[in-house]
Design a protein around this motif. Structure first.
Motif, short mmCIF file in Angstrom:
data_model
loop_
_atom_site.label_atom_id
_atom_site.label_comp_id
_atom_site.label_asym_id
_atom_site.label_seq_id
_atom_site.Cartn_x
_atom_site.Cartn_y
_atom_site.Cartn_z
N PRO A 30 0.82 -1.23 0.00
CA PRO A 30 0.00 0.00 0.00
C PRO A 30 0.84 1.27 0.00
O PRO A 30 0.36 2.33 -0.43
N LEU A 31 2.09 1.18 0.47
CA LEU A 31 2.93 2.37 0.56
C LEU A 31 3.66 2.66 -0.74
O LEU A 31 4.03 3.81 -1.00
N VAL A 32 3.92 1.63 -1.53
CA VAL A 32 4.72 1.80 -2.75
C VAL A 32 3.80 1.59 -3.95
O VAL A 32 3.64 0.48 -4.46
N THR A 33 3.19 2.66 -4.38
CA THR A 33 2.27 2.60 -5.54
C THR A 33 2.69 3.56 -6.64
O THR A 33 2.38 3.32 -7.81
N ALA A 34 3.36 4.64 -6.30
CA ALA A 34 3.73 5.65 -7.30
C ALA A 34 4.95 5.17 -8.09
O ALA A 34 5.79 4.42 -7.57
N PRO A 35 5.07 5.60 -9.35
CA PRO A 35 6.27 5.25 -10.13
C PRO A 35 7.51 5.92 -9.55
O PRO A 35 7.44 7.03 -9.02
N GLY A 36 8.62 5.22 -9.62
CA GLY A 36 9.87 5.76 -9.11
C GLY A 36 10.81 6.15 -10.24
O GLY A 36 10.38 6.47 -11.35
N ALA A 91 24.78 3.73 -22.74
CA ALA A 91 25.23 2.59 -23.54
C ALA A 91 26.74 2.43 -23.51
O ALA A 91 27.26 1.33 -23.74
N VAL A 92 27.47 3.51 -23.24
CA VAL A 92 28.93 3.47 -23.23
C VAL A 92 29.48 3.37 -21.81
O VAL A 92 30.61 2.93 -21.59
N LEU A 93 28.67 3.77 -20.81
CA LEU A 93 29.14 3.79 -19.44
C LEU A 93 29.47 2.39 -18.95
O LEU A 93 28.64 1.47 -19.05
N SER A 94 30.67 2.20 -18.45
CA SER A 94 31.13 0.88 -18.05
C SER A 94 31.76 0.96 -16.67
O SER A 94 32.28 2.01 -16.26
N SER A 95 31.73 -0.15 -15.94
CA SER A 95 32.34 -0.23 -14.62
C SER A 95 33.83 -0.52 -14.69
O SER A 95 34.50 -0.54 -13.65
N GLU A 96 34.34 -0.73 -15.88
CA GLU A 96 35.76 -1.06 -16.01
C GLU A 96 36.60 0.17 -15.63
O GLU A 96 36.53 1.22 -16.26
N GLY A 97 37.40 0.03 -14.60
CA GLY A 97 38.28 1.10 -14.18
C GLY A 97 37.64 2.17 -13.33
O GLY A 97 38.29 3.16 -13.00
N ARG A 98 36.39 2.01 -12.92
CA ARG A 98 35.75 3.03 -12.09
C ARG A 98 34.66 2.39 -11.23
O ARG A 98 34.24 1.25 -11.48
N ASN A 99 34.23 3.12 -10.22
CA ASN A 99 33.20 2.64 -9.29
C ASN A 99 31.82 3.04 -9.83
O ASN A 99 31.46 4.22 -9.81
N LEU A 100 31.06 2.06 -10.27
CA LEU A 100 29.76 2.32 -10.90
C LEU A 100 28.67 1.60 -10.12
O LEU A 100 28.79 0.40 -9.82
N GLY A 101 27.63 2.34 -9.77
CA GLY A 101 26.51 1.76 -9.05
C GLY A 101 25.19 2.06 -9.72
O GLY A 101 25.02 3.10 -10.37
N TYR A 102 24.23 1.13 -9.56
CA TYR A 102 22.89 1.29 -10.13
C TYR A 102 21.89 1.35 -8.97
O TYR A 102 22.04 0.65 -7.96
N HIS A 103 20.85 2.15 -9.17
CA HIS A 103 19.89 2.37 -8.08
C HIS A 103 18.47 2.39 -8.64
O HIS A 103 18.21 2.99 -9.69
N TRP A 104 17.54 1.74 -7.91
CA TRP A 104 16.11 1.77 -8.23
C TRP A 104 15.39 2.38 -7.04
O TRP A 104 15.44 1.84 -5.92
N ILE A 105 14.73 3.49 -7.25
CA ILE A 105 14.04 4.20 -6.17
C ILE A 105 12.57 3.82 -6.19
O ILE A 105 11.86 4.06 -7.18
N LEU A 106 12.11 3.23 -5.11
CA LEU A 106 10.68 2.91 -4.93
C LEU A 106 10.12 3.89 -3.92
O LEU A 106 10.30 3.73 -2.70
N PRO A 107 9.43 4.95 -4.37
CA PRO A 107 8.99 6.00 -3.43
C PRO A 107 7.86 5.52 -2.52
O PRO A 107 6.94 4.82 -2.96
#
Length: 855
Positions: A93-99, A235-251
């Motif tokens: 019930p709390l997570v209904t809106a798109p994030g 499409a070009v962004l890569s984790s090779e040689g750098r710190n890369l993180g992905y995030h999904w926000i569920l409001p």
């Protein structure tokens, strides 16, 4: 017997009972609904005002190899749908809106800066809806370039306009990032947030603001900013040689939160985290949220609110039932002649009890249904007590009426002379009463010593046991001082004091019920008034502690002398105290401390009459406990300053409460750079804000309003107020009903005495002396109990959540409410006595003396 006819004959008593039952059912069903509605509103407000990064659910993963990189928007959408599918039931019930989703690098240094400046790459799934470009253009497809004999990708990026100046960057500039695996960024545009105040940006402050970090042991700050890349850059962004993180926000939608469901959320969040780790391919996914912590803080405050409300509402229900029992007793007295005659003519005990219960049910059943129905006009969820409360009121009233009739008329004829001699209590009853008193005292002692753990029902039992113990002691001890007074008055020549006090000392057993009603009514109402007054006093103290002055104006830049003069010239300004705040270097090390330079004498002057104070300071410095014992300080601020320690101060109102800080005189600075104004007077805060645009304006009155307007605090104080008024009203009704219940017997006795020459004035004095001792003794004991309860329960009830996070423990003895209640009860008793004698005077003596005689 015809119940309808009996109702018509005794319509007055039935109406009184109906009114009391209606009010009790409405209060017992409506107040919990209102309180729970306030709890829900408080939770929603708490979640809505918290940063979104704390309240929302964020699924994160760090990409550790190019095989785990995500290059398409569809890959993010697929995982977003998956996270929503596995949400536990309490969270849905709390997570209904798109994030939204994001991909960001961290700690990506500009080549050649020695790790002092960082430009990170960031992608937002809804960047086009959140920002608008004010310079240059939006970034496009990446390109490539040759750097150190290698081809590296070049990302077109957008950057916030404020970061261009702060990091000394320009549009069109290209920067190489990294220390070995290089990439380049070309700044093609500068943007601004369409709505900088949107809670959305709590997740992406690194994009809007330059982050400054001071590494341990270093004097210089690192600067970090995250730039925006388009979908083509993803499409070009890569984790090779750098710190890369992905995030999904569920409001989380605060409007869907309820206090009843809050305890289940913590476990649901833990279950969701485990489910994410099990369901996600490749591993490394985890949940980030501050929602359990927010709910824990809320539930701690809620637990105290519920405890206080359970105490006062339980007392209100008990008193309401007692008053209804008095009304039932009044109705039973009115039915006495009819039921006695029916029993003498062969009526069964079941018939007599059924008639008494039926007449009572005719009054309380419609009242219960009406009160239950009216409670639905009160906003809030329907708790079990909403359904059970009116039913309890109706069943207790009908059961008491039937049981009393069955006990009273168990023999066909009954003669009672309880006013002649008091019955001696049995050994079993004395033992039970002593046990209750001992347990109450032991419970109060243990509560003071060990406090109370959350959810412990012991707290609810201790006040009940104390009230019952005090009532028993009052009932047992009440006749003894009266008997002493009777002996003293017996030596005098006046008959009225002797007769009045004698009748008071030999009061019939029905007088026990008013005592049992008045004690909890006064005790709980005074307890509620004292608690409410303690909260109010502490709230005022907290508002002064938060601001430190009637009005405080703080600027992030220096305030010029011309501006200060204009502030002094504003209408309503009485005094302006200038100050400078900032971080100072302690000695010649990397240690830092917060400091404020101010004229302490002037600051103390504008705090005259406030509940806070400051020590005097003419030279040297006052330091925090963390800086104590160091003697003389060598401070690096605008210049090197040596200051001797003149004292230790735990906090600086309006500025510092913990850590390393100090106060010094303003004149130790060569040229103060004033950035803080402490103002006394009645002046418009908006006018001050317009006059100093770079400043933040706070006031003690606004801080106090913010504390008092908190939904949870408002609910507690409102409930305490309603219960105090209701209990005071019930106490007055109990006094009136106790007068009416004994009116017939009292009128008969006064009529006998009038035949012996008792005058009207003497009859009034006799009635007052008969009634007033019980009222006064019970009132004084009840008021004493109400004043004692806050101290007895103090360690177990933490009210700081409703008082600006300051502990509420200094319950100042304000006697206005106790004296008003005692005076009101005494006045009602005296007026009732005079009204009773006035009515009795108009009666025919012969008719009065024949009332109740069966011969």
């Amino acid at each position: 017997m015809r119940i309808a006819q009996l109702v018509r004959v005794h319509l007055g008593a039935v109406t009184v009972l109906f009114t009391l039952a209606l009010s009790a059912c409405l209060l017992v069903a409506g107040l919990p609904r209102a309180a729970q509605g306030s709890f829900d509103e408080a939770l929603r407000g708490s979640l809505a005002t918290a940063p979104a990064a704390q309240a929302d659910l964020t699924v994160s993963v760090e990409s550790r190899s190019p095989s785990g990189d995500l290059h398409q928007r569809s890959e993010f959408d697929f995982r977003d749908r998956r996270w929503r599918e596995i949400l536990p039931a309490p969270l849905r019930p709390l997570v209904t809106a798109p994030g939204h989703q994001s991909a960001k690098t961290v700690l990506t240094p500009i080549t050649g800066t020695g790790g002092h400046t960082y430009i990170n790459l960031g992608w937002l799934s809804d960047a086009d809806q959140r920002v608008e470009y004010v310079q240059g253009r939006a970034p496009g497809k990446p390109s490539s370039m040759t750097y150190e004999n290698a081809t590296i990708p070049v990302f077109e990026v957008g950057i916030t306009e404020s970061a261009l100046k702060e990091m000394q960057l320009q549009i069109g500039q290209t920067k190489v990032l990294g220390e070995n695996d290089y990439v380049a960024v070309k700044i093609v545009g500068a943007f601004e947030a369409k709505d900088p105040g949107d809670r959305y940006w709590s997740h992406n402050l690194d994009i809007l603001q330059v982050t400054k970090i001071q590494p341990p042991g270093k004097l210089d700050f690192e600067k970090h900013i995250t730039t925006l890349i388009p979908d083509e850059g993803l499409a070009v962004l890569s984790s090779e040689g750098r710190n890369l993180g992905y995030h999904w926000i569920l409001p989380v939608d605060p409007s869907e939160a309820t206090a009843l469901a809050a305890p289940d959320i913590d476990a649901a969040v833990a279950d969701f985290d485990r489910a994410i780790q099990l369901q996600a391919s490749g591993g490394g996914y985890h949940l980030q949220t501050g929602l359990p912590k927010l709910l824990a803080l809320f539930l701690a405050a809620l637990g105290t609110a519920q405890t206080v409300m359970y105490l006062v509402l339980g007392g209100l229900l008990a008193v309401a039932l007692g008053v209804i029992a008095l009304a039932v007793l009044l109705l039973g007295d009115r039915l006495d002649h009819t039921l006695t005659l029916a029993r003498a003519r062969g009526g069964s005990l079941r018939l007599v009890a059924g008639v008494a219960g039926g007449v009572t049910a005719t009054a309380v059943l419609p009242a219960g249904l009406a009160g239950y129905g009216l409670s639905y006009l009160v906003p809030g969820p329907a708790l079990p007590i909403v359904h059970l409360g009116p039913a309890v009121v109706v069943l207790v009233a009908v059961g008491f009426a039937a049981a009393r009739a069955a006990r009273t008329y168990r023999t066909p004829l009954h003669e009672r002379r309880e006013d002649v001699a008091a019955t001696r209590p049995s050994a079993r009853r004395i033992t039970l009463e002593v046990l209750i008193v001992v347990l109450a005292l032991a419970g109060a002692y243990l509560l003071r010593v060990r406090g109370l753990s959350g959810g412990d029902p012991f707290l609810l039992l201790v006040p009940v046991a104390l009230t019952l113990a005090v009532a028993l002691l009052t009932l047992r001890c009440y006749p003894y001082p009266l008997r002493l007074l009777v002996r003293l008055t017996a030596r005098g020549r006046a008959a009225v004091p002797f007769l009045g006090l004698t009748r008071a000392a030999r009061a019939r057993s029905a007088s026990v019920l008013p005592v049992l009603i008045l004690l909890p009514a006064l005790g709980v109402s005074v307890f509620a008034a004292v608690i409410s007054d303690g909260i109010t006093t502490t709230q005022r103290l907290a508002s002064w502690e938060q601001v430190g002055a009637p009005i405080k104006l703080t600027s992030n830049i220096e305030i010029s002398e011309a501006t200060i003069d204009r502030v002094r010239a504003l209408d309503g300004v009485e005094q302006v105290v200038i100050a400078q705040t900032g971080r100072v270097q302690v000695g010649y090390t990397a240690e830092r401390a917060e400091a404020i330079a101010v004229d302490m004498a002037q600051w103390r002057h504008i705090l005259a009459g406030a509940p806070i104070g400051l020590p005097a300071l003419s030279d040297g410095a006052l330091v925090s406990p963390d800086l104590r014992g160091r003697g003389t300080f060598d401070i690096g601020w605008q210049s090197r300053v040596k200051l001797a320690t003149r004292g230790v101060i735990d906090s600086v109102p309006g500025f510092y409460t913990e850590g390393k800080f100090m106060i010094m005189p303003l004149d130790v600075l060569i040229r103060p750079a004033v950035n803080t104004l402490l103002i006394k007077g009645d002046v418009s805060l908006d006018a001050l804000a317009r006059l100093v645009p770079s400043a933040t304006v706070e006031s003690q009155e606004r801080a106090l309003s913010a504390i008092q307007d908190d939904p949870l605090t408002h609910a507690v104080r409102w409930t305490l107020l309603v219960v105090t008024v209701a209990l005071a009203a019930y106490a007055l009704v109990a006094v009136v009903l106790s007068l009416v219940v004994g009116a017939a017997e009292r009128a008969r006795a006064v009529s006998f005495l009038r035949t012996l020459g008792l005058s009207d004035r003497q009859a009034q004095r006799l009635t007052v002396l008969e009634i007033l001792p019980m009222i006064l003794v019970t009132a004084l004991v009840g008021l004493g109990l109400g004043l004692l309860l806050p101290y007895a329960l103090g360690p177990a009830v933490d009210l700081s959540s409703y008082a600006g996070d300051l502990p509420v423990g200094d319950y100042a003895l304000d006697l206005f409410t106790p004296l008003a209640l005692a005076a009101g009860l005494a006045a009602v008793a005296v007026l009732g006595a005079y009204a009773h004698t006035a009515i009795s005077r108009r009666r025919n003596l012969g008719a009065v003396l024949r009332v109740g005689e069966l011969t």
